[in-house]
Scaffold this active site. Sequence first.
Site, mmCIF file in Angstrom:
data_model
loop_
_atom_site.group_PDB
_atom_site.id
_atom_site.type_symbol
_atom_site.label_atom_id
_atom_site.label_comp_id
_atom_site.label_asym_id
_atom_site.label_seq_id
_atom_site.Cartn_x
_atom_site.Cartn_y
_atom_site.Cartn_z
ATOM 1 C CB ALA A 91 42.271 37.047 44.064
ATOM 2 C CD GLU A 111 51.057 36.566 44.039
ATOM 3 O OE1 GLU A 111 50.757 37.626 44.552
ATOM 4 O OE2 GLU A 111 50.400 36.489 42.918
ATOM 5 C CE LYS A 129 40.572 44.040 44.465
ATOM 6 N NZ LYS A 129 41.677 43.617 45.680
#
Length: 262
Positions: A91, A111, A129
């Site tokens: 991600a 995806e 992230k």
Amino acid sequence: MTAELSPIDKAKFVAARRAADYVQDGMRVGLGTGSTAAWLVRCLGEMVREDGLRFRGVPTSSRTAALAREEGIDVVGLDEARWLDLTIDGADEFDTELNLVKGGGGALLQEKIVAAASDQMVVIADAAKEVAHLGAFPLPVEVVPFGWRTTQALVTETLEAMDVLGREITLRMNGSQPFVTDEGNYILDLHLGRIGNARQLAMVLNQMPGVVENGLFIDICDTVIVGHGDGRIEIRDINAGTVSEDRIDFVEDDNLFRDLGD
């Protein structure tokens, strides 16, 4: 070998290594796209060769498909697999509710289709992230090439009513030409800064003619495995409401560190 890796690469590796343990014999597994997912494919390839693991992998991009085949993984299409036990992917951002921004590599459509066709989605990521609010990473929106400028104008107008900080939109390029996805579409990158209501924005974007899909993954991810450069791992399960910790010790002669392609 591991000493040559950056802390970020070590974090990606340990997250991928831990996620590979979720794959069991006979499973149908979605294989994500991106640098972290590439580590996963290498880990699974090692398990296929050395441990006799047998599963069918459904790649989310042509790049992942090529790497999986190189690693000796049995690659099939989603239409053949029909439904998946598990998808493991990276991600670009995730928040405390495990909502995601994905598509930095340009494979968001495949995806999302693969993730939605899975009983479980596991995301692997480094700690950088994690964000309090989605939007710092540009939000990819896949659009059909026909009339893309008109589609961009519609998106710009719609953003005026959305709870976002920025409204700049750029067409993703590949050199001097527009970037083209595996499905033959273009990508508009929305530089929003902060998304106040990601669920609302995802719904509004997908109602526009010309928009194929957006990179907001809402209520799709079940578990995030967060890797750290020192080998620590956090496993966050949104359904169980738990956070557990683990650690992976680096092995200096690990085959995964030979002839790296990324």
